[in-house]
Design an enzyme around this catalytic site. Structure first.
Site, mmCIF file in Angstrom:
data_model
loop_
_atom_site.group_PDB
_atom_site.id
_atom_site.type_symbol
_atom_site.label_atom_id
_atom_site.label_comp_id
_atom_site.label_asym_id
_atom_site.label_seq_id
_atom_site.Cartn_x
_atom_site.Cartn_y
_atom_site.Cartn_z
ATOM 1 N N HIS A 26 -128.914 70.187 14.621
ATOM 2 C CA HIS A 26 -127.953 70.429 13.760
ATOM 3 C C HIS A 26 -126.786 69.266 14.008
ATOM 4 O O HIS A 26 -126.195 68.824 12.888
ATOM 5 C CB HIS A 26 -127.192 71.692 14.459
ATOM 6 N N THR A 43 -115.271 85.943 13.486
ATOM 7 C CA THR A 43 -116.563 85.677 14.058
ATOM 8 C C THR A 43 -117.289 87.087 14.121
ATOM 9 O O THR A 43 -116.754 88.003 14.702
ATOM 10 C CB THR A 43 -116.711 84.859 15.575
ATOM 11 N N GLU A 72 -125.976 72.140 6.366
ATOM 12 C CA GLU A 72 -127.332 71.502 6.583
ATOM 13 C C GLU A 72 -128.107 71.694 5.513
ATOM 14 O O GLU A 72 -128.937 70.796 4.841
ATOM 15 C CB GLU A 72 -128.049 71.889 7.968
ATOM 16 N N LYS A 106 -112.637 77.919 12.108
ATOM 17 C CA LYS A 106 -113.345 78.679 12.871
ATOM 18 C C LYS A 106 -112.583 79.984 13.386
ATOM 19 O O LYS A 106 -113.486 81.102 13.486
ATOM 20 C CB LYS A 106 -113.811 78.042 14.256
ATOM 21 N N GLU A 120 -126.223 81.877 15.327
ATOM 22 C CA GLU A 120 -126.025 81.442 16.500
ATOM 23 C C GLU A 120 -126.412 82.967 17.324
ATOM 24 O O GLU A 120 -126.488 83.746 16.999
ATOM 25 C CB GLU A 120 -124.491 81.211 16.969
ATOM 26 N N GLN A 130 -112.005 72.152 8.128
ATOM 27 C CA GLN A 130 -112.864 71.449 9.377
ATOM 28 C C GLN A 130 -112.979 70.055 9.460
ATOM 29 O O GLN A 130 -112.391 69.391 10.449
ATOM 30 C CB GLN A 130 -114.142 72.007 9.403
ATOM 31 N N GLU A 186 -122.756 80.069 10.307
ATOM 32 C CA GLU A 186 -123.598 79.425 11.383
ATOM 33 C C GLU A 186 -124.335 80.455 12.001
ATOM 34 O O GLU A 186 -123.701 81.456 12.691
ATOM 35 C CB GLU A 186 -122.626 78.677 12.146
ATOM 36 N N ASP A 210 -117.328 78.416 21.836
ATOM 37 C CA ASP A 210 -118.410 78.139 21.147
ATOM 38 C C ASP A 210 -118.843 76.789 21.380
ATOM 39 O O ASP A 210 -118.069 75.824 21.460
ATOM 40 C CB ASP A 210 -117.827 78.304 19.642
ATOM 41 N N ARG A 222 -115.801 74.347 5.963
ATOM 42 C CA ARG A 222 -115.982 73.084 5.947
ATOM 43 C C ARG A 222 -114.892 72.230 5.567
ATOM 44 O O ARG A 222 -114.892 71.064 6.081
ATOM 45 C CB ARG A 222 -117.256 72.647 5.185
ATOM 46 N N ASP A 256 -120.942 82.461 13.322
ATOM 47 C CA ASP A 256 -119.561 81.651 13.429
ATOM 48 C C ASP A 256 -119.160 81.228 12.186
ATOM 49 O O ASP A 256 -119.294 80.044 12.029
ATOM 50 C CB ASP A 256 -119.906 80.388 14.428
#
Ligand code: MN
Length: 438
Positions: free
Chosen positions: A144, A261, A378, A257, A205, A244, A203, A137, A241, A237
């Site tokens: 971002h 997925t 975000e 993560k 992607e 993380q 996320e 990834d 948080r 993904d």
């Protein structure tokens, strides 16, 4: 833009009526590959999506509808996954695509035979398109990266190379089903706790599958490396948080993560996407040019993809009230700082071998505008500003019962537009921590 041929002809129609409707994700110009099962099938079967149907490739081969290189490719697609087809390389896949377009053409002489081999999409359950041996990834949107950086500036290494980490292949799963809220460690700076995360995020992607790879110890030059991409899918993904933040120093993401997925089931080939090639990201004045091995005139001119990507959210309350999913991200892959060709070149640059079925995640595809923020971290300004949903609900992070839906669509004047289908996942409640059975 890459070579165009009759498979891209916008005037072409299929005898599968739904494929000709405007807004259809799978017109005859798309022909994405996937793996499906009908009720009772013990193993998956490779197929091609057309309108609201799937053409069963092994069944079409049994009818001797292929010859030459297309037959070789169809044989490679007669098993339960696309890995062998991916490994054949572009020419074989292109020959199969050309023949499939002719077979599904409204004027195709084999129409009656082919019609009997079609399976309604609504009767199929989708599998992962490939056995994913490795999953890498990336983090390649400067927007971002900037929004989530403590300094609000691009790091020197981000501008020099496509940053990535090795993620988890075993938990890559096909669209649908429940994402169980994980139990994780986190720290508020004083106490460390373990329990269900309160900071679950998506996320948005783009996924890319590797076709023919490279041998161990033998990196490839950019233009050749870029040609080792087989095709694309949507990729979520899922990210946690709180853990993380806690686990990522001094090494990279791990449990934040690896929970799951999700990818969309249909792989849109690089050939189908050729009309939507776009220039690489134009770097603002003052940012360094890529090093020579990460740059080529062809990649700068057409290494990008003009692909609109959207994320939608539907809470369980919205679902019960009949409120449709609300769009929470509207972005485009053209915002990415690095091209997929540069990512693959960088990946191989130390001699690492990529193999058919390897999966690449592009990184969160955020753009410059508020609506193009492609994850909640975000969109909520790192969890400080809730977003409003219909019916008076708000969200900072994902809650149990929330469904996240991704869509992708490529459009360009003079070409048939195409879609990626959907990538879905619904958050389920955490399971109680297990106790020892003896
Ligand atoms: Mn990511």
């Amino acid at each position: 833009m890459g070579e165009l041929n009759r498979t891209h002809d916008p005037a072409r129609r299929s005898f599968v009526e739904a494929a000709n409707e405007s807004g259809c994700d799978f017109p005859i110009q798309n022909l994405p590959f996937g793996v499906f099962r009908r009720a009772g099938d013990a193993a998956g079967r490779c197929g091609v999506a057309i309108g609201d149907k799937i053409l069963d490739l092994a069944a079409a081969r049994d009818e001797t509808l292929f010859s030459g290189p297309a037959e070789e490719a169809a044989a490679a697609a007669s098993g339960p996954d696309l890995n062998r087809l991916m490994g054949l390389g572009r020419d074989a896949v292109s020959a199969l695509r050309a023949r499939l377009g002719d077979l599904l053409d409204a004027a195709g002489p084999e129409r009656e035979k082919v019609e009997r081999l079609l399976v309604p999409l609504s009767e199929a359950e989708m599998d992962l398109p490939a056995r994913v041996g490795d999953f890498t990834d990336f983090l390649t949107s400067g927007y971002h990266s900037t929004r989530l950086s403590p300094t609000r500036a691009l790091a020197a290494n981000f501008m020099s190379m496509p940053i990535a980490y090795h993620s988890r292949a075993s938990s890559v799963r096909v669209s649908g089903g429940t994402i169980v809220r994980p139990n994780v460690q986190s720290s508020d700076g004083n106490a460390v706790r373990f329990g269900p995360t309160a900071q679950l995020d998506y996320e948005l992607e783009l996924g890319a599958f590797i076709g023919r790879g490279n041998a161990l110890g033998e990196p490839l030059a950019l233009d050749e490396a870029a040609e080792r991409l087989f095709g694309y899918c949507l990729l979520n993904d899922w990210s946690v948080r709180d853990v993380q933040r806690w686990e990522s120093t001094p090494l990279g993401p791990f449990l934040a993560k690896s929970l799951s997925t999700s990818i969309s089931p249909w792989v849109v080939t690089e050939e189908a996407m050729r009309p939507f090639r776009a220039p690489a990201f134009r770097r603002p004045e003052g940012e360094p040019a890529p090093l020579p091995h990460l740059s080529s005139p062809r990649d700068q001119e057409s290494g990008g993809l003009d692909l609109r990507l959207e994320a939608y959210l539907q809470t369980s309350r919205m679902r019960e009230a009949g409120t449709p999913p609300m769009r929470i991200t509207d972005t485009n892959f053209m915002h990415m700082y690095w091209t997929l060709g540069q990512m693959v070149t960088h990946h191989m640059s130390n001699g690492c071998n990529l193999v058919p079925g390897d999966l690449i995640g592009s990184g969160t595809t955020s753009g410059p505008t508020d609506e193009s923020r492609a994850c909640l971290a975000e969109a909520t300004e790192r969890g400080t500003k809730a977003i409003a949903l219909p019916g008076g609900e708000t969200r900072i992070w994902l809650e149990d019962g929330d469904e996240v839906i991704f869509r992708g669509r490529a459009e360009r004047e003079g070409f048939a537009s195409l879609g990626f289908g959907e990538c879905r996942g619904t958050i389920g409640p955490a399971v109680p921590w297990p106790t020892a059975s003896r």
